[in-house]
Design a protein around this motif. Structure first.
Motif, PDB file in Angstrom:
ATOM      1  N   MET A   1       0.851  -1.175   0.000  1.00 13.98           N
ATOM      2  CA  MET A   1       0.000   0.000   0.000  1.00 13.98           C
ATOM      3  C   MET A   1       0.903   1.246   0.000  1.00 13.98           C
ATOM      4  O   MET A   1       1.789   1.376   0.841  1.00 13.98           O
ATOM      5  CB  MET A   1      -0.904  -0.025   1.234  1.00 13.98           C
ATOM      6  CG  MET A   1      -1.798   1.177   1.356  1.00 13.98           C
ATOM      7  SD  MET A   1      -2.794   1.155   2.861  1.00 13.98           S
ATOM      8  CE  MET A   1      -4.367   0.807   2.157  1.00 13.98           C
ATOM      9  N   PRO A   2       0.672   2.186  -0.916  1.00 14.47           N
ATOM     10  CA  PRO A   2       1.499   3.401  -0.968  1.00 14.47           C
ATOM     11  C   PRO A   2       1.217   4.295   0.240  1.00 14.47           C
ATOM     12  O   PRO A   2       0.145   4.212   0.854  1.00 14.47           O
ATOM     13  CB  PRO A   2       1.049   4.067  -2.269  1.00 14.47           C
ATOM     14  CG  PRO A   2      -0.308   3.529  -2.545  1.00 14.47           C
ATOM     15  CD  PRO A   2      -0.347   2.149  -1.951  1.00 14.47           C
ATOM     16  N   PRO A   3       2.185   5.150   0.585  1.00 18.59           N
ATOM     17  CA  PRO A   3       1.962   6.057   1.723  1.00 18.59           C
ATOM     18  C   PRO A   3       0.751   6.957   1.487  1.00 18.59           C
ATOM     19  O   PRO A   3       0.495   7.375   0.358  1.00 18.59           O
ATOM     20  CB  PRO A   3       3.230   6.893   1.788  1.00 18.59           C
ATOM     21  CG  PRO A   3       4.196   6.278   0.853  1.00 18.59           C
ATOM     22  CD  PRO A   3       3.460   5.345  -0.052  1.00 18.59           C
ATOM     23  N   HIS A   4       0.033   7.199   2.539  1.00 17.16           N
ATOM     24  CA  HIS A   4      -1.169   8.040   2.478  1.00 17.16           C
ATOM     25  C   HIS A   4      -0.831   9.362   3.153  1.00 17.16           C
ATOM     26  O   HIS A   4      -0.734   9.423   4.378  1.00 17.16           O
ATOM     27  CB  HIS A   4      -2.327   7.337   3.189  1.00 17.16           C
ATOM     28  CG  HIS A   4      -3.622   8.060   3.072  1.00 17.16           C
ATOM     29  ND1 HIS A   4      -4.448   7.933   1.977  1.00 17.16           N
ATOM     30  CD2 HIS A   4      -4.226   8.935   3.904  1.00 17.16           C
ATOM     31  CE1 HIS A   4      -5.510   8.696   2.145  1.00 17.16           C
ATOM     32  NE2 HIS A   4      -5.403   9.311   3.309  1.00 17.16           N
ATOM     33  N   THR A   5      -0.609  10.401   2.374  1.00 21.37           N
ATOM     34  CA  THR A   5      -0.227  11.694   2.952  1.00 21.37           C
ATOM     35  C   THR A   5      -1.102  12.806   2.397  1.00 21.37           C
ATOM     36  O   THR A   5      -1.646  12.698   1.295  1.00 21.37           O
ATOM     37  CB  THR A   5       1.248  12.025   2.671  1.00 21.37           C
ATOM     38  OG1 THR A   5       1.456  12.044   1.254  1.00 21.37           O
ATOM     39  CG2 THR A   5       2.171  10.999   3.299  1.00 21.37           C
TER      40      THR A   5
ATOM     41  N   SER B   1      -1.804  18.551   5.111  1.00 23.24           N
ATOM     42  CA  SER B   1      -1.972  18.891   6.529  1.00 23.24           C
ATOM     43  C   SER B   1      -1.080  18.066   7.453  1.00 23.24           C
ATOM     44  O   SER B   1      -0.929  18.404   8.623  1.00 23.24           O
ATOM     45  CB  SER B   1      -3.430  18.708   6.951  1.00 23.24           C
ATOM     46  OG  SER B   1      -3.776  17.338   6.890  1.00 23.24           O
ATOM     47  N   HIS B   2      -0.495  16.992   6.971  1.00 25.47           N
ATOM     48  CA  HIS B   2       0.267  16.103   7.845  1.00 25.47           C
ATOM     49  C   HIS B   2       1.432  16.798   8.560  1.00 25.47           C
ATOM     50  O   HIS B   2       1.620  16.557   9.755  1.00 25.47           O
ATOM     51  CB  HIS B   2       0.725  14.862   7.089  1.00 25.47           C
ATOM     52  CG  HIS B   2      -0.398  13.908   6.827  1.00 25.47           C
ATOM     53  ND1 HIS B   2      -0.219  12.705   6.191  1.00 25.47           N
ATOM     54  CD2 HIS B   2      -1.733  13.982   7.096  1.00 25.47           C
ATOM     55  CE1 HIS B   2      -1.376  12.076   6.095  1.00 25.47           C
ATOM     56  NE2 HIS B   2      -2.305  12.836   6.621  1.00 25.47           N
ATOM     57  N   PRO B   3       2.207  17.681   7.913  1.00 25.64           N
ATOM     58  CA  PRO B   3       3.254  18.380   8.666  1.00 25.64           C
ATOM     59  C   PRO B   3       2.685  19.217   9.819  1.00 25.64           C
ATOM     60  O   PRO B   3       3.276  19.271  10.905  1.00 25.64           O
ATOM     61  CB  PRO B   3       3.933  19.265   7.610  1.00 25.64           C
ATOM     62  CG  PRO B   3       3.697  18.547   6.321  1.00 25.64           C
ATOM     63  CD  PRO B   3       2.317  17.937   6.470  1.00 25.64           C
ATOM     64  N   ASP B   4       1.542  19.839   9.590  1.00 23.34           N
ATOM     65  CA  ASP B   4       0.908  20.618  10.661  1.00 23.34           C
ATOM     66  C   ASP B   4       0.454  19.708  11.798  1.00 23.34           C
ATOM     67  O   ASP B   4       0.593  20.050  12.975  1.00 23.34           O
ATOM     68  CB  ASP B   4      -0.286  21.400  10.104  1.00 23.34           C
ATOM     69  CG  ASP B   4      -0.930  22.292  11.143  1.00 23.34           C
ATOM     70  OD1 ASP B   4      -0.187  23.035  11.826  1.00 23.34           O
ATOM     71  OD2 ASP B   4      -2.165  22.248  11.284  1.00 23.34           O
ATOM     72  N   ILE B   5      -0.079  18.552  11.464  1.00 25.63           N
ATOM     73  CA  ILE B   5      -0.514  17.597  12.487  1.00 25.63           C
ATOM     74  C   ILE B   5       0.687  17.124  13.301  1.00 25.63           C
ATOM     75  O   ILE B   5       0.627  17.053  14.531  1.00 25.63           O
ATOM     76  CB  ILE B   5      -1.263  16.416  11.848  1.00 25.63           C
ATOM     77  CG1 ILE B   5      -2.596  16.900  11.263  1.00 25.63           C
ATOM     78  CG2 ILE B   5      -1.491  15.293  12.856  1.00 25.63           C
ATOM     79  CD1 ILE B   5      -3.277  15.901  10.360  1.00 25.63           C
TER      80      ILE B   5
ATOM     81  N   THR C   1      -7.858  18.539  12.662  1.00 22.54           N
ATOM     82  CA  THR C   1      -7.208  18.798  11.382  1.00 22.54           C
ATOM     83  C   THR C   1      -7.197  17.545  10.518  1.00 22.54           C
ATOM     84  O   THR C   1      -7.497  17.590   9.323  1.00 22.54           O
ATOM     85  CB  THR C   1      -5.779  19.318  11.605  1.00 22.54           C
ATOM     86  OG1 THR C   1      -5.832  20.529  12.370  1.00 22.54           O
ATOM     87  CG2 THR C   1      -5.068  19.597  10.292  1.00 22.54           C
ATOM     88  N   LEU C   2      -6.870  16.406  11.114  1.00 20.82           N
ATOM     89  CA  LEU C   2      -6.829  15.142  10.384  1.00 20.82           C
ATOM     90  C   LEU C   2      -8.211  14.771   9.840  1.00 20.82           C
ATOM     91  O   LEU C   2      -8.360  14.441   8.660  1.00 20.82           O
ATOM     92  CB  LEU C   2      -6.308  14.021  11.285  1.00 20.82           C
ATOM     93  CG  LEU C   2      -6.261  12.645  10.632  1.00 20.82           C
ATOM     94  CD1 LEU C   2      -5.101  12.576   9.648  1.00 20.82           C
ATOM     95  CD2 LEU C   2      -6.151  11.564  11.679  1.00 20.82           C
ATOM     96  N   VAL C   3      -9.228  14.852  10.676  1.00 20.17           N
ATOM     97  CA  VAL C   3     -10.586  14.479  10.258  1.00 20.17           C
ATOM     98  C   VAL C   3     -11.089  15.425   9.173  1.00 20.17           C
ATOM     99  O   VAL C   3     -11.644  14.988   8.163  1.00 20.17           O
ATOM    100  CB  VAL C   3     -11.545  14.446  11.471  1.00 20.17           C
ATOM    101  CG1 VAL C   3     -12.992  14.324  11.027  1.00 20.17           C
ATOM    102  CG2 VAL C   3     -11.169  13.318  12.412  1.00 20.17           C
TER     103      VAL C   3
END
Length: 91
Positions: A1-5, A8-12, A56-58
């Motif tokens: 499975m490829p990375p899921h990015t 917003s991930h850096p902010d999280i 933020t993630l949701v």
């Protein structure tokens, strides 16, 4: 499975690192015998940082993954989706 990015991930990650710092402060404060009020304030900061990271993630998931999963839709359906996205911000 490829990375899921997402963008917003850096902010999280930043928010979670902030929470980690606050949590380490709480541990030190307890070990040092600091007043309960000070400890409670730091714990509140930990909770807020984690809550904001989760929000933020949701929100990012709803904004991107939901749109991709639903696919093409009518103008009326799009309006309902936008209403859903707007109301979720209040959670």
């Amino acid at each position: 499975m490829p990375p899921h990015t997402h963008e917003s991930h850096p902010d999280i990650i930043k928010r979670l690192n902030r929470a980690r710092g606050h949590l380490q402060s709480v541990t030190r404060m307890i070990e040092e015998g600091r007043p309960c009020l000070d400890i409670a304030q730091q714990l509140h900061a930990v909770e807020k940082a984690i809550q904001q990271a989760k929000r933020t993630l949701v929100q990012d998931h709803i904004d991107h993954c939901l749109d991709a999963a639903i696919g093409a839709r009518t103008e009326g359906q799009q309006a309902q989706i936008e209403d859903f996205k707007a109301i979720v911000r209040y959670l």
